[in-house]
Scaffold this active site. Structure first.
Site, short mmCIF file in Angstrom:
data_model
loop_
_atom_site.label_atom_id
_atom_site.label_comp_id
_atom_site.label_asym_id
_atom_site.label_seq_id
_atom_site.Cartn_x
_atom_site.Cartn_y
_atom_site.Cartn_z
N HIS A 1 -30.65 71.10 72.60
CA HIS A 1 -31.04 71.15 74.02
C HIS A 1 -31.14 69.73 74.59
O HIS A 1 -30.63 69.45 75.68
CB HIS A 1 -32.41 71.83 74.17
CG HIS A 1 -32.44 73.27 73.79
ND1 HIS A 1 -31.54 74.19 74.25
CD2 HIS A 1 -33.30 73.97 72.99
CE1 HIS A 1 -31.83 75.39 73.77
NE2 HIS A 1 -32.90 75.27 72.99
N HIS B 1 -32.47 72.32 66.37
CA HIS B 1 -32.36 73.25 67.51
C HIS B 1 -32.74 72.55 68.81
O HIS B 1 -32.00 72.60 69.81
CB HIS B 1 -33.25 74.47 67.27
CG HIS B 1 -33.22 75.47 68.37
ND1 HIS B 1 -32.38 76.56 68.35
CD2 HIS B 1 -33.91 75.55 69.54
CE1 HIS B 1 -32.56 77.27 69.45
NE2 HIS B 1 -33.48 76.68 70.19
N GLU B 2 -33.90 71.92 68.80
CA GLU B 2 -34.36 71.27 70.03
C GLU B 2 -33.51 70.05 70.38
O GLU B 2 -33.32 69.75 71.57
CB GLU B 2 -35.83 70.86 69.88
CG GLU B 2 -36.79 72.02 69.64
CD GLU B 2 -36.71 73.10 70.69
OE1 GLU B 2 -36.33 72.80 71.85
OE2 GLU B 2 -37.02 74.26 70.37
#
Length: 445
Positions: A25, A21-22
């Site tokens: 980003h 997920h990170e």
């Protein structure tokens, strides 16, 4: 060993999902030349850290999330030479893409995992009807004992898992059509007219909702696992116990015991069990979990007991990718339906699970094998991606919602408004966390 497996599986699950997920980003931010100060998996005290280039990578003590800290003038002063690399200086469309990349990465991970699962092959059990309830939906639609369930609304159902999935996905398309093959190899199409909302209480199980049981080989009623603090644990049942009688009814196989539990919710049941060649009498009082009576035990499965009932579902890489994409899409829609029903009060919030339940499911799936664990990982990844897209302030979806408003009105939402909704978002997140932890506690007790 079970606790250790659950703990390690939970850590692996959270670690993988948060990192992916990170990284979503992080990767998109790097494409737009945003300076990344810190990439963190977990919160709190730093356990391990290293620096690569201008970014510090850290592993922290509380493994319940993570973050990517970017250069931002709203958080600290920025040197004029690096101002163009600050997140807040990027266009609203670039900021939108950076924030959306996290949840999208979770969906892409789920697609990748299901693709691998389909390439490796999934072993399932053929969906054959073993019994029907006289007034149940199946019996009323003409489905009989021995019929194999071939499709739901023309979507093939080669296994019990496929039938369950296709049924839930098609539940709003009434009447449902189910094609069956009888013991005489006759093909028949049946129409199912449903009244009650299955998704309002999915814990009852599809077979109970439709009034039937799947046919499986006869399994001796030998206890495999007893859940801590369950009704069975309180009654004194132990691993290896053979249940021979319940309320004076002879138990010939496991399904006999299951039927007794289902028909005697929250009422004491006198059990006779064979333990090390000694006959013991125990009193079991099932507990209602939602609307479903549970004893809190699992059955010991003999080796190769499903050999003649199993089917291998395997696809080539291209078909696997398309099937995985469709599965992730369908599961996302199903999750959205459940969220909607909980918001409007048509489904119970008892279905919300917290970290304890996730750890328990992670451990159980890991103990069964690689494929079940990868499937569990994909399912949680979809949930995490979808949760972060909800328009709740402090979550990615809240930021995206503000960016959409900015795109429409041509200017950013004021700091005052954002701060007000941030407090509201914090309240919502804390409330959901408390509900999840409460549900976990109830399941344990």
């Amino acid at each position: 060993m079970g606790f250790l497996t659950a703990l390690l599986s939970f850590a692996l699950t959270i670690g993988v999902l948060v990192t992916i997920h990170e990284y979503g980003h992080y990767w998109v931010a790097k494409q737009f030349d945003v300076k990344i100060l810190r990439f963190s998996v977990g919160f709190g005290k730093v356990i391990k850290s290293f620096k690569r280039g201008e970014t510090e990578f850290t592993l922290c003590a509380i493994p319940l999330g993570g973050f990517v800290k970017m250069l931002d003038e709203r958080e600290a002063s920025v040197d004029q030479s690096e101002r163009h690399r600050a997140f807040n200086q990027k266009s609203v469309y670039q900021r939108f893409a950076i924030v959306a990349a996290g949840p999208i990465a979770n969906f892409l991970l789920a697609i990748l995992l299901y693709t691998l699962i389909f390439i490796m092959g999934v072993t399932g059990v053929r969906p054959v009807v073993g019994s029907t309830t006289p007034l149940g939906v199946f019996a009323q639609s003409g489905i009989e004992v021995g019929d194999e369930l071939l499709s739901v609304n023309r979507s093939p159902t080669p296994s019990i898992a496929d039938f369950s999935m296709q049924f839930v996905q098609a539940i709003d398309e009434q009447p449902l059509t189910i094609q069956t093959r009888s013991l005489q190899s006759n093909l028949t199409t049946h129409e199912l007219h449903l009244s009650d909302d299955f998704l309002a209480n999915p814990e009852q199980g599809i077979n109970h909702y439709l009034g039937f049981e799947f046919d499986t080989p006869s399994i001796p009623a030998v206890i495999d696992q007893v859940s801590p603090n369950s009704a069975a644990h309180k009654a004194g049942l132990q691993t290896g116990d053979l249940i021979v009688q319940a309320n004076a009814s002879t138990i010939n196989h496991w399904q006999d015991f299951v039927k007794i539990i289902q028909h005697k919710p929250i009422k004491p049941i006198e059990l006779k069990v064979n333990r090390n060649d000694q006959l013991l009498v125990l009193i079991l009082t099932p507990r209602l979990i939602g609307d479903t009576p549970k004893a809190g035990v699992s059955v010991r499965l003999p080796d190769q007991y499903l050999k003649d009932w199993q089917v291998l579902i395997q696809k080539n890489p291209i078909d696997a990718l398309f099937a995985a994409t469709d599965k992730v899409y369908q599961l996302t829609l199903l999750n959205l339906k459940m969220i909607k029903k909980m918001i409007v009060g048509e489904a119970s919030i008892d279905q919300i699970s917290g970290p304890v339940s996730i750890a328990n499911y992670a451990g159980k799936s890991a103990e069964v094998g690689l494929t079940p664990f990868l499937s569990f990982l994909a399912l949680i990844s979809i949930g995490l991606g979808l949760l972060n897209l909800l328009p709740i302030p402090l979550l990615d979806g809240g930021h995206l919602f503000f960016y959409l408003i900015e795109m429409i009105k041509g200017s950013a939402v004021s700091d005052t408004v954002q701060q007000f909704f941030a407090k509201f978002g914090l309240f919502v997140i804390l409330s959901l966390t408390l509900v999840a932890l409460y549900n976990d506690l109830i399941r344990l007790l």
